[in-house]
Design an enzyme around this catalytic site. Sequence first.
Site, PDB file in Angstrom:
ATOM      1  N   HIS A 121      -8.423 -19.697   2.079  1.00  0.00           N
ATOM      2  CA  HIS A 121      -7.696 -19.163   3.445  1.00  0.00           C
ATOM      3  C   HIS A 121      -8.884 -18.434   4.208  1.00  0.00           C
ATOM      4  CE1 HIS A 121      -4.729 -16.986   5.998  1.00  0.00           C
ATOM      5  NE2 HIS A 121      -5.605 -16.177   6.102  1.00  0.00           N
ATOM      6  N   GLU A 122      -9.508 -17.714   3.502  1.00  0.00           N
ATOM      7  CA  GLU A 122     -10.626 -17.065   4.423  1.00  0.00           C
ATOM      8  C   GLU A 122     -11.770 -17.754   4.942  1.00  0.00           C
ATOM      9  OE1 GLU A 122     -10.208 -14.104   5.171  1.00  0.00           O
ATOM     10  OE2 GLU A 122      -8.728 -13.886   4.299  1.00  0.00           O
ATOM     11  N   HIS A 125     -10.858 -19.303   8.226  1.00  0.00           N
ATOM     12  CA  HIS A 125     -11.165 -18.378   9.311  1.00  0.00           C
ATOM     13  C   HIS A 125     -12.768 -18.750   9.400  1.00  0.00           C
ATOM     14  CE1 HIS A 125      -7.777 -16.199   9.519  1.00  0.00           C
ATOM     15  NE2 HIS A 125      -7.908 -15.733   8.261  1.00  0.00           N
TER      16      HIS A 125
END
Length: 257
Positions: A121-122, A125
Amino acid sequence: MYYGGYGYGGYGGYYGGYGYGYSGLYMIAMLLLVAALILAFYSQWKVNSTFRKYSQVQNRRGYTGADVARQLLYNAGITDVAVEQVRGNLTDHYDPKSKVLRLSETVFSSRSVAALGVAAHETGHAIQDNVGYVPLRARTGIYPAVSFSSKLAMPLIILGFLIGSFTRGNYTIALLGALLYAVVVFFQLVTLPVEFNASARAMRNLKEYGYLDEDEIPGARRVLSAAALTYVASAAAALATLLRFLAIILGNSGRRR
């Protein structure tokens, strides 16, 4: 991913004594605020319990969160982002300014299904930043204004209410504070597509590159879905608080004319 806070919704409880004009708007704001607070408590419990559950489930391929982050960055052709460990639990985040992806102690070296979901998920980004994902650019671009507005909004609202109570309904300063608070609300709303898209990228990459087996994918998805609820709760609470401020300000202004 920061899961401890829910924006600025908690400030809404201090101003009930200033009049409830615009009652329809006020009731909508209160209902939304109550729903947001319930969702906030539920989402906090959900993200902690879900992460704890799937932190006990080790992925079969033996990857750590840091492994997945670095490999996904490499797969995306991103060479200028460092992966570092940061203290704390669920303090994972990507810093677009310094180009650093920071993974918490419970994710960086962990081989759990939960850790891989958070790391992916990170990394999502960082990929958003690399491809120029518009909502992320917008959020990053308005951050200085949000930082400024969040510091001034509440003092102006408080001062405005005090002045308004002694000046026959002159709530101009309070309204200015509410407008500054609206910038904070906008930031919270823009955060939603940024987080949802990062999670979608994470699940797609974990499956496509085979970091998790088919039966491990649902666990990672549950972790990220639980985390998404915290952002929804934060945005809802901030919006409800803004509506309540506006209802009180406009109602009192009209009543004292």
